[in-house]
Motif scaffolding. Structure first.
Motif, short mmCIF file in Angstrom:
data_model
loop_
_atom_site.label_atom_id
_atom_site.label_comp_id
_atom_site.label_asym_id
_atom_site.label_seq_id
_atom_site.Cartn_x
_atom_site.Cartn_y
_atom_site.Cartn_z
N ILE A 92 0.97 -1.30 -0.03
CA ILE A 92 0.11 0.10 -0.08
C ILE A 92 0.84 1.41 -0.13
O ILE A 92 1.90 1.30 0.87
CB ILE A 92 -0.97 0.05 1.23
N VAL A 93 0.80 2.15 -1.08
CA VAL A 93 1.77 3.16 -1.31
C VAL A 93 0.89 4.24 -1.52
O VAL A 93 -0.23 4.50 -1.71
CB VAL A 93 2.66 3.11 -2.46
N GLY A 94 1.49 5.50 -1.33
CA GLY A 94 1.01 6.93 -1.80
C GLY A 94 1.45 7.10 -3.17
O GLY A 94 2.12 6.46 -3.86
N MET A 95 1.11 8.51 -3.54
CA MET A 95 1.37 8.95 -4.86
C MET A 95 2.70 9.00 -5.23
O MET A 95 3.05 9.09 -6.53
CB MET A 95 0.32 10.09 -5.24
N ASP A 96 3.69 9.28 -4.45
CA ASP A 96 4.76 9.51 -4.68
C ASP A 96 5.91 8.34 -4.69
O ASP A 96 6.83 8.42 -5.19
CB ASP A 96 5.42 10.54 -3.54
N ALA A 97 5.14 7.05 -4.47
CA ALA A 97 5.87 5.78 -4.67
C ALA A 97 6.36 5.61 -6.01
O ALA A 97 5.69 5.92 -7.00
CB ALA A 97 5.32 4.78 -3.86
N GLU A 98 7.19 4.80 -6.20
CA GLU A 98 7.84 4.14 -7.72
C GLU A 98 6.80 2.92 -7.65
O GLU A 98 6.95 2.13 -6.75
CB GLU A 98 9.23 3.96 -7.66
#
Length: 226
Positions: free
Chosen positions: A3-9
């Motif tokens: 689960i990641v945010g928009m800045d993750a690769e």
């Protein structure tokens, strides 16, 4: 699963689920419920308008800073979708977070858009089609609702039984965060979520996944019953 945010690769070759509960993909789900046949999701207002020039029969839906641009047919509002005549229509949607998030995914095995409204159907589609494929859940917003939806979807995919009440509570927490942010703005720039929130909180109302087809400068969503 991550689960990641928009800045993750975002890694290539996996299943990518882009989450926007308040309000882009709740709006999209309600539009499909109302008979829309496809939604072209553009990453910016400029791309959305350019698509509209190429495809003048499409309805333009979305927001800038939460508000409907003057040249759009509809705002980013599930309530507006719920009272519109949309049967057989095709949409172009552009929003600050959700449609932008779809554009960030390089060569996924599968790309899906989700809100609380179709989270269960999305889990079923992934389990039926890509159960063994690594999955990334992207929370496009920084407020609580997208992370609550990601946690709920992760639980479904892992075979647990997450509580709907926890998801709804997370959505309400996110709505309160949005309201506090809007309260700092001039009245003309504030977004009223009161009519939309009940649609955002209606967990599993829609029994379909929204599956994306990646194009050159946008993603086309289709309704896939599950």
């Amino acid at each position: 699963m991550s689960i990641v945010g928009m800045d993750a690769e975002i890694p290539t070759g996996g299943v990518v689920v882009v989450i926007d509960v308040i309000r882009a993909f709740t709006t999209a789900a309600v539009a499909f419920e109302r008979g829309v046949t496809e939604i072209a999701c553009a990453p910016s207002l400029e791309v959305g308008r350019a698509l509209r020039r190429l495809l003048p029969d499409r309805l333009l839906v979305g927001e800038a800073n939460g508000l409907k641009p003057v040249d759009f047919n509809f705002g980013n509002s599930p309530f507006e979708m719920s009272v519109a005549r949309l049967d057989g229509q095709r949409l172009i949607q552009t929003t600050s977070n959700g449609t932008l998030g779809l554009a960030r995914c390089p060569k996924p095995t599968a790309l899906l858009a989700v809100s609380a409204r179709n989270v269960g159907a999305t889990a079923r589609w992934i389990a039926s089609n890509h159960a063994a494929t690594p999955c990334t859940l992207i929370c496009t917003g920084r407020t609580a609702e997208d992370w609550a939806c990601a946690t709920y979807l992760s639980g479904l995919l892992n075979g647990s039984a997450p509580r709907r009440a926890d998801l709804v509570a997370g959505i309400m927490d996110g709505a309160a965060e949005h309201a506090r942010g809007y309260a700092q703005l001039p009245a003309s720039e504030r977004v009223d979520l009161s009519n939309d929130l009940r649609f955002c909180c209606d967990v599993d109302r829609a029994e379909f996944a929204m599956v994306g087809d990646v194009r050159k400068d946008h993603v086309v969503l289709a309704r896939v019953p599950c």
